[in-house]
Write an enzyme that holds these catalytic residues in place. Structure first.
Site, PDB file in Angstrom:
ATOM      1  N   LYS A   1       0.900  -1.180   0.000  1.00 32.36           N
ATOM      2  CA  LYS A   1       0.000   0.000   0.000  1.00 32.36           C
ATOM      3  C   LYS A   1       0.921   1.208   0.000  1.00 32.36           C
ATOM      4  CE  LYS A   1      -2.022   2.960   2.080  1.00 32.36           C
ATOM      5  NZ  LYS A   1      -1.702   4.387   1.817  1.00 32.36           N
TER       6      LYS A   1
ATOM      7  N   GLU B   1       7.420   0.167  12.738  1.00 32.55           N
ATOM      8  CA  GLU B   1       8.568   1.071  12.801  1.00 32.55           C
ATOM      9  C   GLU B   1       7.991   2.479  12.841  1.00 32.55           C
ATOM     10  OE1 GLU B   1      10.930   3.504  12.248  1.00 32.55           O
ATOM     11  OE2 GLU B   1      11.489   2.837  10.239  1.00 32.55           O
TER      12      GLU B   1
ATOM     13  N   CYS C   1      13.028   8.745  10.219  1.00 31.14           N
ATOM     14  CA  CYS C   1      12.593   8.249  11.534  1.00 31.14           C
ATOM     15  C   CYS C   1      13.760   8.198  12.518  1.00 31.14           C
ATOM     16  CB  CYS C   1      11.917   6.893  11.389  1.00 31.14           C
ATOM     17  SG  CYS C   1      12.805   5.801  10.310  1.00 31.14           S
TER      18      CYS C   1
ATOM     19  N   GLU D   1       8.281  14.174  18.212  1.00 33.85           N
ATOM     20  CA  GLU D   1       8.943  14.092  16.905  1.00 33.85           C
ATOM     21  C   GLU D   1       8.464  15.234  15.999  1.00 33.85           C
ATOM     22  OE1 GLU D   1       7.839  10.734  14.319  1.00 33.85           O
ATOM     23  OE2 GLU D   1       9.960  10.423  13.928  1.00 33.85           O
TER      24      GLU D   1
HETATM   25  P1  NAD Z   1       0.710   7.879   8.821  1.00 32.86           P
HETATM   26  O1  NAD Z   1       1.173   6.975   9.886  1.00 32.86           O
HETATM   27  O2  NAD Z   1      -0.677   8.424   8.939  1.00 32.86           O
HETATM   28  O3  NAD Z   1       0.791   7.195   7.366  1.00 32.86           O
HETATM   29  C1  NAD Z   1       1.750   6.233   6.986  1.00 32.86           C
HETATM   30  C2  NAD Z   1       1.092   5.209   6.097  1.00 32.86           C
HETATM   31  O4  NAD Z   1       0.007   4.585   6.806  1.00 32.86           O
HETATM   32  C3  NAD Z   1       0.467   5.776   4.809  1.00 32.86           C
HETATM   33  O5  NAD Z   1       0.638   4.843   3.760  1.00 32.86           O
HETATM   34  C4  NAD Z   1      -1.009   5.885   5.174  1.00 32.86           C
HETATM   35  O6  NAD Z   1      -1.850   5.817   4.050  1.00 32.86           O
HETATM   36  C5  NAD Z   1      -1.201   4.664   6.054  1.00 32.86           C
HETATM   37  N1  NAD Z   1      -2.335   4.767   6.986  1.00 32.86           N
HETATM   38  C6  NAD Z   1      -2.841   5.877   7.582  1.00 32.86           C
HETATM   39  N2  NAD Z   1      -3.880   5.557   8.380  1.00 32.86           N
HETATM   40  C7  NAD Z   1      -4.059   4.222   8.287  1.00 32.86           C
HETATM   41  C8  NAD Z   1      -4.952   3.286   8.892  1.00 32.86           C
HETATM   42  N3  NAD Z   1      -5.897   3.680   9.743  1.00 32.86           N
HETATM   43  N4  NAD Z   1      -4.802   1.981   8.586  1.00 32.86           N
HETATM   44  C9  NAD Z   1      -3.840   1.561   7.739  1.00 32.86           C
HETATM   45  N5  NAD Z   1      -2.981   2.393   7.135  1.00 32.86           N
HETATM   46  C10 NAD Z   1      -3.068   3.713   7.406  1.00 32.86           C
HETATM   47  O7  NAD Z   1       1.759   9.025   8.735  1.00 32.86           O
HETATM   48  P2  NAD Z   1       1.623  10.403   7.978  1.00 32.86           P
HETATM   49  O8  NAD Z   1       0.266  11.041   8.209  1.00 32.86           O
HETATM   50  O9  NAD Z   1       2.020  10.194   6.589  1.00 32.86           O
HETATM   51  O10 NAD Z   1       2.687  11.258   8.783  1.00 32.86           O
HETATM   52  C11 NAD Z   1       2.373  11.709  10.111  1.00 32.86           C
HETATM   53  C12 NAD Z   1       3.542  11.553  11.030  1.00 32.86           C
HETATM   54  O11 NAD Z   1       4.004  10.192  11.024  1.00 32.86           O
HETATM   55  C13 NAD Z   1       4.778  12.328  10.632  1.00 32.86           C
HETATM   56  O12 NAD Z   1       4.733  13.633  11.069  1.00 32.86           O
HETATM   57  C14 NAD Z   1       5.866  11.553  11.296  1.00 32.86           C
HETATM   58  O13 NAD Z   1       6.030  11.918  12.633  1.00 32.86           O
HETATM   59  C15 NAD Z   1       5.368  10.138  11.264  1.00 32.86           C
HETATM   60  N6  NAD Z   1       6.033   9.393  10.192  1.00 32.86           N
HETATM   61  C16 NAD Z   1       7.034   8.572  10.552  1.00 32.86           C
HETATM   62  C17 NAD Z   1       7.692   7.843   9.592  1.00 32.86           C
HETATM   63  C18 NAD Z   1       8.790   6.926   9.971  1.00 32.86           C
HETATM   64  O14 NAD Z   1       9.620   6.611   9.143  1.00 32.86           O
HETATM   65  N7  NAD Z   1       8.802   6.413  11.159  1.00 32.86           N
HETATM   66  C19 NAD Z   1       7.351   7.959   8.255  1.00 32.86           C
HETATM   67  C20 NAD Z   1       6.290   8.809   7.902  1.00 32.86           C
HETATM   68  C21 NAD Z   1       5.633   9.510   8.901  1.00 32.86           C
END
Ligand code: NAD
Length: 484
Positions: free
Chosen positions: A177, A252, A286, A386
């Site tokens: 995804k 992660e 991250c 973060e």
């Molecule tokens: P997110 O966790 O919302 O999204 C990451 C992925 O999860 C995307 O593909 C999204 O479509 C999917 N997702 C979102 N809600 C979901 C659900 N209910 N069920 C299944 N999948 C779902 O992160 P974001 O909104 O893109 O970013 C927000 C914060 O997350 C950032 O500010 C940062 O702090 C953190 N982040 C961390 C990493 C990392 O590498 N650890 C990477 C991206 C974002």
């Protein structure tokens, strides 16, 4: 310059398809302009992708393949990425914002995962367990079946490569995804699967909204294992969905990782750690070095050096930043940039001081100046939350014990660093730090070969290294009662 196709489809069961949820506009964060549309999957598309992967698994085309041959296909996937590096890098920079030279590094890094895990496909060996003369007993490591991988926007190519390579090497069929902000480059994984001749259904790549397609995938009853990289709240939602179906997940979830800088540290060398640790990928990493905890005797000097590093970086569109050098691109979106700005504002309200940056730049697009905040104390919000942007917080300590206590005082525990010439001190600190990985005298020391993953709310399970392989297999014990 490569022209970007106006519309990108999902890839399910060996075919390019439209999305049941329509399309989403993909935007260049450096300009705010729409660059293409991406098909958006709905729950039915997710179901079709999972069915395709399940059929591939049950049919045995992937899991019964001789592992050394499967490994060759996995390696060929990486070679395909390298062959198409220039076009992928171009699209990655346009959809994500990073400098073009950083995109090249990301694709090379992605290819390395396929090389590394492809090489190990034939090494996932079981063992024979002695049960006396009347029995023969052995273990085997079987793939789980359908591996669902939910990918973040910060490193869309490398993060997919990290899980897809290990999952395929161990014989799992995969549903990716892709992230809705940066979905386009994931198309090359489908193209690679076609080019190298992986069986139909082994790789499915779909983009969809998190709460819709992401949620449908994480809670699908025929998914056998889930890999997620992203935020803590989403990680909790995914782990909850996985628990309902009693399937394992790897989470992660980011961090607030700290470097402890002792009195005797080499600050000339540490400038390089600041440059890479917090300003690479505009800090959207991250395992970024988002906190420096420095001995009070060297705090002023370190703050000046960090501010100078921040000011030395030219900030602007990644597509113009072709050469490795002191420059930084856009953040992924204006909302991520504005979130970082509001965290900086709250930090200064609470007593922090801006030593460099702190503002959006005077140009359109999601740009934020490389920022250094001094006088941060552990009670200030930004010391434990973060940012996920190019923002370094500097804190101070008086004793070794206090440094460790501050470093360990967040809910996270992804990585940590110690900078000193005293090996005993570094070893003691490494053992006391609550983190899955500790760097001594070089931030990001390690690579695809070294296990990576979090303690605490940074998640569980390990990616990279040999350790990661065991996340993708389940152990079966077979005991035979011998006749006669
Ligand atoms: P997110 O966790 O919302 O999204 C990451 C992925 O999860 C995307 O593909 C999204 O479509 C999917 N997702 C979102 N809600 C979901 C659900 N209910 N069920 C299944 N999948 C779902 O992160 P974001 O909104 O893109 O970013 C927000 C914060 O997350 C950032 O500010 C940062 O702090 C953190 N982040 C961390 C990493 C990392 O590498 N650890 C990477 C991206 C974002």
């Amino acid at each position: 310059m490569t022209k970007i196709a106006p519309y990108w489809q999902n890839y399910i069961d060996g075919a390019w398809v439209d999305g049941g949820a329509g399309r989403i506009a993909v935007t260049d964060p450096a300009t705010g302009q729409m660059i293409a549309e991406q098909a958006l999957a709905d729950a039915r598309d997710v179901d079709l992708a999972v069915q395709a992967a399940q059929a591939c698994h049950s049919g045995g085309a992937l899991r019964h393949m001789r592992p050394i041959e499967r490994g060759r296909l996995v390696q060929a996937m990486g070679q395909y990425l390298l062959k198409h590096k220039d076009e992928i890098a171009h699209v990655l920079t346009i959809e994500q914002g990073k400098p073009l030279w950083e995109s090249h590094i990301e694709i090379e890094g992605a290819a390395l995962y396929f090389e590394y895990y492809g090489n190990q496909a034939s090494t996932v060996e079981g063992r024979s367990i002695p049960l006396g003369g009347g029995y023969f007993d052995w273990t085997e490591h079987e793939p789980f079946g359908v591996s669902a991988q939910i990918i973040p926007w910060n490193y869309p190519v490398e993060m997919t490569a990290r899980s897809l390579s290990a999952a395929l090497a161990t014989g799992n069929a995969c549903v990716i995804k892709s992230p809705e902000l940066t979905p386009l480059t994931n198309a090359w994984f489908a193209r690679a699967a076609i080019a190298v001749g992986l069986p139909k259904g082994a790789v499915n790549v779909i983009c969809g909204l998190g709460h819709e397609a992401g949620n449908a995938l994480a809670s699908h009853p025929q998914v056998n294992q889930i890999v997620f990289t992203g935020s803590v709240p989403t990680g909790i939602a995914i782990a909850t969905a996985a628990a309902q179906n009693v399937v394992p997940s790897i989470l992660e979830l980011g961090g607030k990782s700290a470097a402890i800088v002792h009195q005797d540290a080499d600050l000339d060398a540490f400038e390089n750690d600041i440059r890479w640790g917090i300003f690479f990928n505009a800090g959207q990493v991250c395992s970024a070095m988002s906190r420096v905890i420095v001995h009070e005797s060297r705090a002023d000097e370190l703050t000046e050096r960090a501010a100078a590093v921040a000011r030395s970086l030219s900030v602007g569109p990644g597509i113009d930043r072709t050469e490795f050098g002191p420059n930084m691109g856009a953040m992924v979106s204006t909302s991520q940039r504005d979130r970082a700005l509001s965290m900086i504002a709250r930090a200064t309200d609470q007593g922090g001081q801006i030593a460099a940056g702190g503002h959006q730049t005077n140009q359109p697009g999601a740009f934020l100046e490389p920022t250094v905040l001094a006088n941060i104390t552990p009670d200030i919000e930004i010391a434990s939350q973060e940012v996920f942007g190019p923002v370094l917080s500097i804190l101070t300590f008086k004793s070794d014990a206090e440094a460790i206590q501050i470093a360990n005082s967040t809910d996270y525990g992804l990585v940590a660093g110690v900078f000193t010439n005293d090996l005993d001190r570094a070893t003691r600190a490494a053992r006391s730090l609550r983190a899955g990985q500790v760097f001594v005298n070089e931030w990001y020391a390690g690579g695809v070969e070294t296990p990576f993953g979090g303690f605490g709310k940074s998640g569980y399970g390990r990616e990279k290294g040999r350790e990661a392989l065991w996340n993708y297999v389940q152990t079966k014990n077979i005991a035979i009662k011998l006749g006669g």
